[in-house]
Design a protein around this motif. Sequence first.
Motif, PDB file in Angstrom:
ATOM      1  N   THR A  38       0.811  -1.219   0.000  1.00  9.90           N
ATOM      2  CA  THR A  38       0.000   0.000   0.000  1.00  9.90           C
ATOM      3  C   THR A  38       0.842   1.265   0.000  1.00  9.90           C
ATOM      4  O   THR A  38       0.289   2.365  -0.102  1.00  9.90           O
ATOM      5  N   THR A  39       2.168   1.153   0.097  1.00 10.68           N
ATOM      6  CA  THR A  39       3.022   2.346   0.216  1.00 10.68           C
ATOM      7  C   THR A  39       3.868   2.596  -1.026  1.00 10.68           C
ATOM      8  O   THR A  39       4.786   3.411  -0.995  1.00 10.68           O
ATOM      9  N   THR A  40       3.560   1.922  -2.133  1.00 12.13           N
ATOM     10  CA  THR A  40       4.252   2.187  -3.394  1.00 12.13           C
ATOM     11  C   THR A  40       3.241   2.625  -4.444  1.00 12.13           C
ATOM     12  O   THR A  40       2.074   2.221  -4.396  1.00 12.13           O
ATOM     13  N   PRO A  41       3.663   3.461  -5.415  1.00 10.07           N
ATOM     14  CA  PRO A  41       2.704   3.987  -6.404  1.00 10.07           C
ATOM     15  C   PRO A  41       1.984   2.908  -7.197  1.00 10.07           C
ATOM     16  O   PRO A  41       0.803   3.059  -7.525  1.00 10.07           O
ATOM     17  N   ASP A  42       2.671   1.812  -7.528  1.00  7.94           N
ATOM     18  CA  ASP A  42       2.049   0.760  -8.328  1.00  7.94           C
ATOM     19  C   ASP A  42       1.589  -0.429  -7.485  1.00  7.94           C
ATOM     20  O   ASP A  42       1.238  -1.486  -8.016  1.00  7.94           O
ATOM     21  N   ASN A  43       1.615  -0.263  -6.155  1.00  5.26           N
ATOM     22  CA  ASN A  43       1.204  -1.320  -5.219  1.00  5.26           C
ATOM     23  C   ASN A  43       2.014  -2.600  -5.345  1.00  5.26           C
ATOM     24  O   ASN A  43       1.554  -3.693  -5.001  1.00  5.26           O
ATOM     25  N   GLU A  44       3.247  -2.454  -5.847  1.00  2.80           N
ATOM     26  CA  GLU A  44       4.146  -3.602  -5.930  1.00  2.80           C
ATOM     27  C   GLU A  44       5.136  -3.577  -4.771  1.00  2.80           C
ATOM     28  O   GLU A  44       5.519  -2.505  -4.291  1.00  2.80           O
ATOM     29  N   PRO A  45       5.588  -4.714  -4.280  1.00  2.64           N
ATOM     30  CA  PRO A  45       5.285  -6.056  -4.785  1.00  2.64           C
ATOM     31  C   PRO A  45       3.868  -6.507  -4.440  1.00  2.64           C
ATOM     32  O   PRO A  45       3.309  -6.126  -3.417  1.00  2.64           O
ATOM     33  N   SER A  46       3.305  -7.332  -5.336  1.00  6.07           N
ATOM     34  CA  SER A  46       1.981  -7.899  -5.130  1.00  6.07           C
ATOM     35  C   SER A  46       1.934  -9.249  -5.821  1.00  6.07           C
ATOM     36  O   SER A  46       2.843  -9.617  -6.572  1.00  6.07           O
ATOM     37  N   GLY A  47       0.876  -9.978  -5.585  1.00  4.02           N
ATOM     38  CA  GLY A  47       0.739 -11.273  -6.236  1.00  4.02           C
ATOM     39  C   GLY A  47      -0.235 -12.154  -5.495  1.00  4.02           C
ATOM     40  O   GLY A  47      -0.956 -11.708  -4.597  1.00  4.02           O
ATOM     41  N   ALA A  48      -0.255 -13.419  -5.855  1.00  3.25           N
ATOM     42  CA  ALA A  48      -1.162 -14.377  -5.224  1.00  3.25           C
ATOM     43  C   ALA A  48      -0.561 -15.772  -5.329  1.00  3.25           C
ATOM     44  O   ALA A  48       0.149 -16.093  -6.281  1.00  3.25           O
ATOM     45  N   LYS A  49      -0.844 -16.606  -4.343  1.00  6.61           N
ATOM     46  CA  LYS A  49      -0.425 -17.993  -4.316  1.00  6.61           C
ATOM     47  C   LYS A  49      -1.653 -18.877  -4.109  1.00  6.61           C
ATOM     48  O   LYS A  49      -2.654 -18.447  -3.525  1.00  6.61           O
ATOM     49  N   THR A  50      -1.570 -20.103  -4.567  1.00  4.05           N
ATOM     50  CA  THR A  50      -2.683 -21.040  -4.440  1.00  4.05           C
ATOM     51  C   THR A  50      -2.542 -21.843  -3.158  1.00  4.05           C
ATOM     52  O   THR A  50      -1.507 -22.469  -2.915  1.00  4.05           O
ATOM     53  N   GLY A  51      -3.601 -21.807  -2.356  1.00  4.90           N
ATOM     54  CA  GLY A  51      -3.647 -22.606  -1.147  1.00  4.90           C
ATOM     55  C   GLY A  51      -4.617 -23.767  -1.322  1.00  4.90           C
ATOM     56  O   GLY A  51      -5.576 -23.683  -2.096  1.00  4.90           O
ATOM     57  N   TRP A  52      -4.361 -24.845  -0.607  1.00  2.00           N
ATOM     58  CA  TRP A  52      -5.223 -26.016  -0.711  1.00  2.00           C
ATOM     59  C   TRP A  52      -5.143 -26.800   0.600  1.00  2.00           C
ATOM     60  O   TRP A  52      -4.173 -26.679   1.359  1.00  2.00           O
ATOM     61  N   GLY A  53      -6.155 -27.599   0.855  1.00  2.00           N
ATOM     62  CA  GLY A  53      -6.129 -28.395   2.075  1.00  2.00           C
ATOM     63  C   GLY A  53      -7.162 -29.506   2.042  1.00  2.00           C
ATOM     64  O   GLY A  53      -8.136 -29.455   1.278  1.00  2.00           O
TER      65      GLY A  53
END
Length: 402
Positions: free
Chosen positions: A251-266
């Motif tokens: 939330t503190t960078t102009p392009d909101n990077e670093p960002s991403g997503a990982k897959t969780g499973w259970g």
Amino acid sequence: MKRQAVFLALALAAGTAQAQSSGAPVVAPDTAAAKGMKDADKARLEISGKVQLDFIYDLNRVDPNWKTTLRPSTIPVNCPGDAGCGKDGETIFSVRQTSIAFKGFVPTEVGELKTEISLDLFNVGGANTAFRLLNAYAELGKWGAGQTYSLFMNIDSFPNTIDYWGPSGMSFVRNPQVRYTMLNNEGTKVAFSLEAPNAAVDTGKVTVAAPNLNIQGRTKLPDFVGKFSLDRKWGHFEAAGMLRSIGYETTTTPDNEPSGAKTGWGVNLNGWYNVGEKNRIIGTFIYGEGIASYMNDGGVDLAPNASFQAETVKSVGWFVYYDHYWSDRWSSSFGGSQHTQTNTDGQLANAFKQGTYASANLLWHPAKNVMTGVELLNGKFEHKDGMSNDDTRVQFSAQFKF
């Protein structure tokens, strides 16, 4: 004739007095059945609940915000510094397990509408005595919507403990969701749900290396859960699976990077085996990555690796309990549980590694809807670096249902 008139007047007076003493009627107009329903007499509103007093003597200490229950993750390890540090020994009184529930059953043109609203006094942070929403859920036919127990968990496998939070290695979360029951026939059930996501993100050493970065969880997609249930005379078995996307953003960078997503499973395998008429052996085994949000206590979904890249954190949870009835008036429940995470290289030394929970009780049921008992509990909290501490407490409870 005069004597008959006197008797009639006395009878009318008695009837009026009885009507007045019974109080005003309680009316729930929206619980009336749809017009023309043949089972209109089944429309009803049920009110239930309990009043409970817990008296706890803690031989050690836990985070004061959670002192009215035993959560291993709230046991202080590094003192001074952690919440709950102080001299051993504390007396605690609590009515926070007091609860109330309202359930409605309304026959409609497309089936019976079932609704539930329930609350207890265990508000966020265990030291707050205030109303907290538990369930707000409705079912009509094969569909359900609202907040209720996640389809990934099994509330009926909860052991007969008097401690509020229960085994650390089980899955427990109430989630807003949409549910579809595809099959429900002769003890066999198959159901699916889309549930509200949550992302428990540990920034670990990233925060030390780049303190100005504010990285937080991002919940872009709902969690998907499916479950198969089998109910038989010998007991009960369930197998649940989950697939989820766990996101993060800055939330503190102009392009909101670093960002991403990982897959969780259970996966969650649980159930019980009946021993005799009332007794049962209960068990749960849970394995997955990025599923800490669904565990009863401790852990995170995402954490940085040695290269400061996000990765899912593995969780293994289990519990084994035995519910035993000595007689119609005496019962016990005893067992143990554990939730363990495989820590990443980028987590700090004080990251959650393992929470262990064990309890044994003796309960007395002197009359209908009345229970009192005593329970011995022990919990242990271990950090990534191997540092640990434990807590032992004795709980006395008196419960009155209505």
